[in-house]
Design an enzyme around this catalytic site. Structure first.
Site, PDB file in Angstrom:
ATOM      1  N   LYS A   1     -70.137  23.494 -56.849  1.00 40.26           N
ATOM      2  CA  LYS A   1     -68.874  22.743 -56.731  1.00 40.26           C
ATOM      3  C   LYS A   1     -68.998  21.707 -55.624  1.00 40.26           C
ATOM      4  O   LYS A   1     -69.830  21.836 -54.706  1.00 40.26           O
ATOM      5  CB  LYS A   1     -67.686  23.677 -56.440  1.00 40.26           C
ATOM      6  CG  LYS A   1     -67.757  24.500 -55.134  1.00 40.26           C
ATOM      7  CD  LYS A   1     -67.282  23.774 -53.895  1.00 40.26           C
ATOM      8  CE  LYS A   1     -67.469  24.590 -52.621  1.00 40.26           C
ATOM      9  NZ  LYS A   1     -67.512  23.787 -51.395  1.00 40.26           N
TER      10      LYS A   1
ATOM     11  N   ASP B   1     -63.878  30.788 -51.635  1.00 41.66           N
ATOM     12  CA  ASP B   1     -64.098  29.735 -52.637  1.00 41.66           C
ATOM     13  C   ASP B   1     -64.253  30.280 -54.054  1.00 41.66           C
ATOM     14  O   ASP B   1     -64.385  29.506 -54.996  1.00 41.66           O
ATOM     15  CB  ASP B   1     -65.396  28.961 -52.313  1.00 41.66           C
ATOM     16  CG  ASP B   1     -65.238  28.036 -51.122  1.00 41.66           C
ATOM     17  OD1 ASP B   1     -64.099  27.846 -50.661  1.00 41.66           O
ATOM     18  OD2 ASP B   1     -66.270  27.501 -50.660  1.00 41.66           O
TER      19      ASP B   1
HETATM   20  O1  C5P Z   1     -64.439  33.411 -47.256  1.00 36.49           O
HETATM   21  P1  C5P Z   1     -65.860  33.097 -46.925  1.00 36.49           P
HETATM   22  O2  C5P Z   1     -66.670  34.340 -46.639  1.00 36.49           O
HETATM   23  O3  C5P Z   1     -66.526  32.229 -47.929  1.00 36.49           O
HETATM   24  O4  C5P Z   1     -65.820  32.252 -45.582  1.00 36.49           O
HETATM   25  C1  C5P Z   1     -66.971  32.036 -44.800  1.00 36.49           C
HETATM   26  C2  C5P Z   1     -66.547  31.551 -43.439  1.00 36.49           C
HETATM   27  O5  C5P Z   1     -65.956  30.251 -43.541  1.00 36.49           O
HETATM   28  C3  C5P Z   1     -65.484  32.398 -42.780  1.00 36.49           C
HETATM   29  O6  C5P Z   1     -66.062  33.420 -42.022  1.00 36.49           O
HETATM   30  C4  C5P Z   1     -64.766  31.395 -41.888  1.00 36.49           C
HETATM   31  O7  C5P Z   1     -65.506  31.181 -40.703  1.00 36.49           O
HETATM   32  C5  C5P Z   1     -64.860  30.109 -42.677  1.00 36.49           C
HETATM   33  N1  C5P Z   1     -63.656  29.795 -43.478  1.00 36.49           N
HETATM   34  C6  C5P Z   1     -62.472  29.466 -42.849  1.00 36.49           C
HETATM   35  N2  C5P Z   1     -61.379  29.147 -43.608  1.00 36.49           N
HETATM   36  C7  C5P Z   1     -61.444  29.130 -44.966  1.00 36.49           C
HETATM   37  C8  C5P Z   1     -62.650  29.442 -45.614  1.00 36.49           C
HETATM   38  C9  C5P Z   1     -63.752  29.776 -44.841  1.00 36.49           C
HETATM   39  O8  C5P Z   1     -62.388  29.479 -41.629  1.00 36.49           O
HETATM   40  N3  C5P Z   1     -60.371  28.793 -45.677  1.00 36.49           N
END
Ligand code: C5P
Length: 280
Positions: free
Chosen positions: A9, A133
Site C-alpha cells: 500500500k 494498517d
Molecule cells: O500498529 P503497528 O504495530 O503497525 O504500529 C507500529 C508502530 O507504529 C507502533 O508501535 C507505534 O510506534 C507506531 N504507530 C503509531 N500510531 C499509529 C500507527 C502506528 O504511533 N496510528
C-alpha cells in the site's frame, strides 16, 4: 492449495492528527493498494509451518502471518493447522505495509479454506488487534482511514497515475520514525477538507512523517532531491519510510542497492481478494 497475491500500500496523503494517551497516533490518510505484491501459498497441514523466500525474514511467531494464523484460530475456535509459504517481493522497512498486507491476506485465505466462518468486516475488526494498517486491506483498495487506522471508509477506485516506488538499501523502523515526530511542526491541512479537494482533482500529496524519517535517515532526503531532478513532479515518503513514491513521467537512476519498480493502483471487488491482471 490456495495461492493469493498480497499487495503493498501507499499513502497518498498522511496527516498525523495527535498523539494518543496510549502512545499511538491518530491519523487521517488516503490509502491505496498497488501492483507491487508478495505471493502467499496456503494449505491445510498436520502442523503449522511457515517458510519464506527471503531468509532474512523471521518465520517464527513474531511474523505477522503467524500472528494472523493464531488470531484466526482464537477467534473462530477452529483447530486446523496450515502450511504457508511466503514469496517476498515487497521490500521491508519501506513503509509499504508488506507485513500488514501479508496478515490480511492470511486471514482472508484461512477464512476461505475453512468455509468462510467470518464476514469480511469481522476479519477487518479482528485484524486491528495485531496491527494498525491491517484493516485497510479489507477495503476495496482505496480508502480513507482515520483513528489509529481502524476506521476505514472505502472510496471509488481512482484514475491511474504514473508511479515509481524507490527504496534505498537502508530501511526505517516505524516506532523510531513516530518517536522522532515533532508534533508542533505538523502540516496544517484539515483532513476531511483535504480529502474532498483531493477527490475532486486537486491532488496535493503530503506525509507528516517525512521530516521525522529524514532526521532518522538524512540520506533519504538527498535521494528525494535527486529523484526530483529525474523528471518526477512529486517524490513522497511512503508510510514511515524508507520507501519513496515518485509521481510523474520520470526515469529513476539505476544503481546497485536501489530498489526501483514501476507500479499501478490495484483494487479488488467485493467477493474476491486482490488479483493481478495476468491472474485473470
Ligand atoms: O500498529 P503497528 O504495530 O503497525 O504500529 C507500529 C508502530 O507504529 C507502533 O508501535 C507505534 O510506534 C507506531 N504507530 C503509531 N500510531 C499509529 C500507527 C502506528 O504511533 N496510528
Amino acid at each position: 492449495m490456495l495461492t493469493l497475491c498480497s499487495p503493498a500500500k501507499i499513502n497518498l496523503f498522511l496527516k498525523i492528527v495527535d498523539r494518543r494517551p496510549d502512545g499511538y497516533h491518530n491519523l487521517a490518510s488516503l490509502f491505496q493498494t498497488i501492483s507491487l505484491f508478495d505471493t502467499l501459498h496456503f494449505e491445510i497441514n498436520a502442523h503449522d509451518q511457515l517458510s519464506c523466500s527471503d531468509p532474512t525474514i523471521p518465520t517464527d511467531h513474531t511474523n505477522l502471518v503467524f500472528k494472523a494464523l493464531n488470531l484466526f484460530r482464537n477467534k473462530t475456535q477452529i483447530k486446523s493447522c496450515f502450511k504457508i509459504h511466503l514469496e517476498k517481493k515487497i521490500p521491508h522497512q519501506a513503509g509499504l505495509g508488506g507485513g500488514s498486507g501479508n496478515a490480511a491476506t492470511t486471514l482472508w485465505a484461512l477464512n476461505q479454506l475453512c468455509g468462510k466462518p467470518a464476514s469480511t468486516s469481522q476479519l477487518a475488526e479482528w485484524s486491528f488487534e495485531i496491527g494498525s494498517d491491517i484493516p485497510f486491506f479489507f477495503s476495496n483498495g482505496t480508502a480513507y482511514c482515520t483513528g489509529r487506522g481502524e476506521h476505514v471508509r472505502s472510496l471509488k477506485a481512482m484514475p491511474q497515475e504514473n508511479i515509481w516506488i524507490i527504496k534505498p538499501k537502508e530501511g526505517l523502523s516505524t516506532p523510531a520514525v513516530y518517536r522522532g515526530l515533532n508534533l508542533s511542526k505538523l502540516s496544517k491541512h484539515v483532513p476531511d477538507e483535504h480529502l474532498e479537494s483531493f477527490l475532486s482533482g486537486q491532488k496535493h500529496y503530503f506525509n507528516d512523517l517525512e521530516t521525522a524519517a529524514f532526521s532518522v535517515l538524512p540520506s533519504l532526503e538527498c535521494l528525494q532531491k535527486e529523484l526530483l531532478t529525474c523528471g518526477f513532479h512529486t517524490v513522497l515518503l511512503a508510510g514511515s519510510g524508507s520507501g519513496l513514491i515518485c509521481f510523474g513521467n520520470g526515469h529513476p537512476p539505476i544503481r546497485q542497492g536501489l530498489f526501483c519498480r514501476e507500479v499501478a493502483f490495484l483494487n479488488r471487488t467485493n467477493d474476491q481478494w486482490y488479483l493481478l491482471k495476468d491472474e485473470g
